[in-house]
Motif scaffolding. Sequence first.
Motif: not given
Length: 157
Positions: A80-94, A96-110
């Motif tokens: 949802g709206v929270a996706r605007a807070g952090v870009p998808a993909g690996p953190d530029p400095t870490i 191993r810290l990866v952000v995934v933007h759920a296209v639909g349900s967050g539970d399905d993405a998990v």
Amino acid sequence: MDERTWIVDAANVIGARPDGWWRDRAGAALRLHQRLSELWLPEHRRSELHPRASESDPDTSHQGAHHRAPAAQLVVVLEGVARAGVPAGPDPTIARLVVVHAVGSGDDAVVDQIHRQVGPVLVVTADRELRRRVAATGAASVGPGWLWALLDDARSR
């Protein structure tokens, strides 16, 4: 280091602390991401950011620049709206810290992220239905309180 991949149901973890997150969901996602990134900081950098720890504290004074990665990889699922807070993909400095933007349900993405992992997985969520789905894949789960305690402990060092 925990050899598991941690998958964080960000909406559920953020919602576990009534700190006004509902007024700015994207900002809450960014704050969670920042807190998670602190897990990889060496102790001396963490104390620069959060100078609460005393030099005489026996639990932290010996650690100096040593630190351990908390997990093999940490995947944060935003929806949802929270996706605007952090870009998808690996953190530029870490990486191993990866952000995934759920296209639909967050539970399905998990659940999708569980299937994409090679090794053992730990999912952080309090959602009962999601925990049932997680267990069906063979992955483990813990509640948000476990992660918040870890984050609070890391910040207090």
